[in-house]
Scaffold this active site. Sequence first.
Site, PDB file in Angstrom:
ATOM      1  N   SER A 136      14.543   2.196  53.217  1.00  0.00           N
ATOM      2  CA  SER A 136      13.241   1.840  52.667  1.00  0.00           C
ATOM      3  C   SER A 136      13.314   1.916  51.159  1.00  0.00           C
ATOM      4  O   SER A 136      14.114   2.691  50.602  1.00  0.00           O
ATOM      5  CB  SER A 136      12.182   2.826  53.181  1.00  0.00           C
ATOM      6  N   TYR A 149       9.383  11.312  55.129  1.00  0.00           N
ATOM      7  CA  TYR A 149       9.801   9.929  55.322  1.00  0.00           C
ATOM      8  C   TYR A 149      10.767   9.526  54.216  1.00  0.00           C
ATOM      9  O   TYR A 149      11.838   8.952  54.482  1.00  0.00           O
ATOM     10  CB  TYR A 149       8.586   9.004  55.328  1.00  0.00           C
TER      11      TYR A 149
END
Length: 253
Positions: A136, A149
Site C-alpha cells: 500500500s 495497517y
Amino acid sequence: MDLSHRTVLVVGGTSGIGRELARRFAAAGSTVAVGGRSPGALAELAEEGFGTFEVDVTDGSSVAAARDAVLDRYPGLDTVVTMSGVMLMEDLRDPAHFEAARTTIETNLLGTIRVIDAFTPHLVGRGAGTFVTVTSGIAFLPFPPMPSYAASKAAVHAYSEALRAQLAGTGVGVVELVPPAVATAGQEKVNPHALPLDAFAAEVMELLSADPTPDEILVKGVLTHRWAEREGTYDDLVAQRSRALAMLPGREG
C-alpha cells in the site's frame, strides 16, 4: 509479463481490487481461480466462470487445504496473487486497540507469508512463476489512524524484497503491487481523492504487461507516497495526514 495464457490464483479476490484484477487477468486470456472466505461472493464468481476455493489466510490448515485443492485442479498454476487484507482504525491511547493490531498483523502479514509458503515449493519446482504481493502507499507514508495497517504493509514490502532475493535464480519472480487509495468498499465516500477502480486496474495491468515487469507496480497516483522521503515531502505529508486522527472517537477537534 505476458498476461495471456497464465494460470492465476488470486487469494483475497472476492471483492474490491482483487476481484477486479481477477476479471482483468481473465479478460486478457488467463485461466483464473479465486480464493476467499465469503461463500456468497465465491458462488457469484463461480457463475462468472472462475475456479473458486474457500480459504482463510489466518488459518494454516485452511491455506494448506486450499493449496492442495488448487493444485489438484490447476497443476499448471504459475501466478499467485496475495490480496487478503484488513484496514482497521486504532486509538493507541487505548490498550484495547491491541485486538485490532493482532487481527491486522495476522491477516495482512502472516496471511501473506502463509500463502507464499504454501505455494513456493510448487513454483520453485516448476522453475517458473510469479508471486504478486500487495502492499500500500500507506507502507511508505503512514496514515496515523491505521498504525498497524501501515506497519503490516511496510513489513510485506520488506518481506517481498527479501523473498525476491532468496528466489533469485529459481525462475520465480516477485512483483509488489503498491495501491494508493482506490474507490472500493466505500473508500470513495470517505476519500474523495480515491482513484476509480477501473482506471486503477487498467493502469496496473498495463504496468504488469511491461517487459521486463517492474519489481514494484506503481500507478501514478501512488508516487507521492512511495517517494515522499526521497522528495523531502515526508514530514509535511505525515503532518497533513495526522489531521485524520479526528476520525477516532473522542478525538474530535
